[in-house]
Design a protein around this motif. Structure first.
Motif, PDB file in Angstrom:
ATOM      1  N   ALA A 165      26.323 -54.606 -38.366  1.00  0.00           N
ATOM      2  CA  ALA A 165      25.069 -54.181 -37.688  1.00  0.00           C
ATOM      3  C   ALA A 165      25.500 -53.646 -36.375  1.00  0.00           C
ATOM      4  N   THR A 166      24.739 -52.575 -36.199  1.00  0.00           N
ATOM      5  CA  THR A 166      25.095 -51.786 -34.690  1.00  0.00           C
ATOM      6  C   THR A 166      24.131 -52.462 -33.611  1.00  0.00           C
ATOM      7  N   PRO A 167      24.535 -52.466 -32.422  1.00  0.00           N
ATOM      8  CA  PRO A 167      23.935 -53.024 -31.292  1.00  0.00           C
ATOM      9  C   PRO A 167      22.323 -52.786 -31.352  1.00  0.00           C
ATOM     10  N   VAL A 168      22.240 -51.548 -31.610  1.00  0.00           N
ATOM     11  CA  VAL A 168      20.678 -50.985 -31.584  1.00  0.00           C
ATOM     12  C   VAL A 168      19.870 -51.719 -32.613  1.00  0.00           C
ATOM     13  N   ALA A 169      20.430 -51.923 -33.858  1.00  0.00           N
ATOM     14  CA  ALA A 169      19.829 -52.603 -34.790  1.00  0.00           C
ATOM     15  C   ALA A 169      19.412 -54.122 -34.462  1.00  0.00           C
ATOM     16  N   VAL A 170      20.491 -54.747 -33.840  1.00  0.00           N
ATOM     17  CA  VAL A 170      20.242 -56.187 -33.539  1.00  0.00           C
ATOM     18  C   VAL A 170      19.276 -56.061 -32.459  1.00  0.00           C
ATOM     19  N   LEU A 171      19.357 -55.328 -31.245  1.00  0.00           N
ATOM     20  CA  LEU A 171      18.259 -55.276 -30.192  1.00  0.00           C
ATOM     21  C   LEU A 171      17.078 -55.130 -30.772  1.00  0.00           C
ATOM     22  N   ASP A 172      16.873 -54.080 -31.777  1.00  0.00           N
ATOM     23  CA  ASP A 172      15.723 -53.599 -32.378  1.00  0.00           C
ATOM     24  C   ASP A 172      14.906 -54.912 -33.213  1.00  0.00           C
ATOM     25  N   PHE A 173      15.795 -55.816 -34.015  1.00  0.00           N
ATOM     26  CA  PHE A 173      15.541 -56.840 -34.733  1.00  0.00           C
ATOM     27  C   PHE A 173      14.729 -57.860 -33.631  1.00  0.00           C
ATOM     28  N   ILE A 174      15.386 -58.127 -32.682  1.00  0.00           N
ATOM     29  CA  ILE A 174      15.030 -59.028 -31.551  1.00  0.00           C
ATOM     30  C   ILE A 174      13.730 -58.715 -30.945  1.00  0.00           C
ATOM     31  N   HIS A 175      13.525 -57.449 -30.579  1.00  0.00           N
ATOM     32  CA  HIS A 175      12.287 -56.797 -30.045  1.00  0.00           C
ATOM     33  C   HIS A 175      11.245 -57.128 -31.291  1.00  0.00           C
ATOM     34  N   TYR A 176      11.255 -56.723 -32.251  1.00  0.00           N
ATOM     35  CA  TYR A 176      10.232 -56.916 -33.476  1.00  0.00           C
ATOM     36  C   TYR A 176       9.816 -58.210 -33.468  1.00  0.00           C
ATOM     37  N   CYS A 177      10.934 -59.166 -33.451  1.00  0.00           N
ATOM     38  CA  CYS A 177      10.614 -60.616 -33.625  1.00  0.00           C
ATOM     39  C   CYS A 177      10.071 -61.205 -32.388  1.00  0.00           C
ATOM     40  N   ARG A 178      10.342 -60.794 -31.262  1.00  0.00           N
ATOM     41  CA  ARG A 178       9.550 -61.197 -29.814  1.00  0.00           C
ATOM     42  C   ARG A 178       8.116 -60.701 -30.093  1.00  0.00           C
ATOM     43  N   VAL A 179       7.747 -59.558 -30.546  1.00  0.00           N
ATOM     44  CA  VAL A 179       6.343 -59.070 -30.552  1.00  0.00           C
ATOM     45  C   VAL A 179       5.597 -60.118 -31.902  1.00  0.00           C
ATOM     46  N   ALA A 180       6.283 -60.304 -32.815  1.00  0.00           N
ATOM     47  CA  ALA A 180       5.797 -60.729 -33.953  1.00  0.00           C
ATOM     48  C   ALA A 180       5.491 -62.489 -33.796  1.00  0.00           C
ATOM     49  N   VAL A 181       6.563 -63.173 -33.216  1.00  0.00           N
ATOM     50  CA  VAL A 181       6.648 -64.482 -33.069  1.00  0.00           C
ATOM     51  C   VAL A 181       6.089 -64.819 -31.610  1.00  0.00           C
TER      52      VAL A 181
END
Length: 267
Positions: free
Chosen positions: A155-171
């Motif tokens: 996974a690329t750093p951008v993909a990992v940071l995007d994943f965490i961003h969306y998780c922060r919004v959702a959770v």
């Protein structure tokens, strides 16, 4: 969970905070004891936990949890714990040993795709933590051990940071839950992608627990140093972040914390 760490953080399983993003970071040492602490803490608090375990097997986490007075098997059976065993999922996906049930894609689907897209993993997290009508759990919690593995899997750093961003919004924002993430770090390493992710997450964390190995090397009475950073500055006030530094010693069923230079061996 470790009672002394709860005291240092001002935390209680009877009154868990909500909407917080906690970053666990380790350098020159193993910070996995913090993962075990937060896993047992939130299960004791009665929270619904989604554990994305990319580093160890379920049996490993269960054995350690039992030492801390928590049964992961019982938590899974009562629906409190959703456990993604990353090691097994990778093998199943790469070698086709098991077809995904219910027609849903594997949470680690990006392994078999050319694009580094963690949407399937996010969908798994969101589905696991979205409360059903009969749920009586206090609040959702996402726990990841450890985020650096996603980079190692491609996974690329951008993909990992995007994943965490969306998780922060959702959770954190929508479900009023909490996120706890472990990331390995080595400032002397040439792994620029991992350092980019670790440093970026520091800027967005409400609480940072950074454990480091001793600069002087191994010591049987002091296993490392922990820096507790409470990001007060995120609250848009004029106050600076609160930083506390302690040393610690890991025991069989507990971890003791003390001020630097005040270990039992010195006193």
């Amino acid at each position: 969970m470790f009672a002394e760490l709860n005291e240092l953080l001002g935390a209680s399983p009877q009154r868990p905070e909500t909407g917080k993003f906690t970053l666990l970071r380790d350098t020159r040492t193993d910070g996995s004891f913090l993962v075990h602490h937060f896993l047992s803490f939130y299960l004791r608090a009665g929270c619904k936990v989604c554990f994305v375990a990319l580093l160890q097997s379920f049996s490993h986490y269960n054995i350690v949890a039992q030492k801390l007075g928590v049964s992961l098997t019982a938590a899974k059976e009562r629906g409190q714990l959703v456990f993604l065993e990353g090691l097994k999922s990778c093998l199943d996906l790469l070698f086709g040993e098991k077809e995904e049930q219910s027609g849903q894609p594997s949470p680690l689907q990006f392994l078999s795709e050319s694009a580094s897209n963690l949407k399937a993993l996010f969908d798994f997290v969101r589905t696991s933590l979205t409360p059903a009508g009969s749920d009586s759990w206090k609040g959702p919690v996402l726990l990841v051990d450890d985020l650096s593995v996603l980079l190692s899997l491609g996974a690329t750093p951008v993909a990992v940071l995007d994943f965490i961003h969306y998780c922060r919004v959702a959770v954190c924002s929508q479900l009023k839950g909490n996120i706890v993430v472990l990331v390995h770090s080595n400032e002397d390493s040439e792994d620029e992608e991992n350092e980019l992710v670790a440093n970026s997450l520091c800027h967005h964390s409400d609480l940072i627990l950074w454990v480091e190995g001793l600069a002087t090397g191994f010591c049987k009475d002091v296993h490392g140093q922990i820096k507790i950073i409470k990001r007060v500055s995120l609250e848009l006030t004029a106050e600076q972040d609160v930083v506390q530094i302690y040393q610690y010693k890991i025991q069989d069923k507990n971890v003791t914390f003390f001020a630097r230079g005040l270990s039992a061996a010195v006193l």
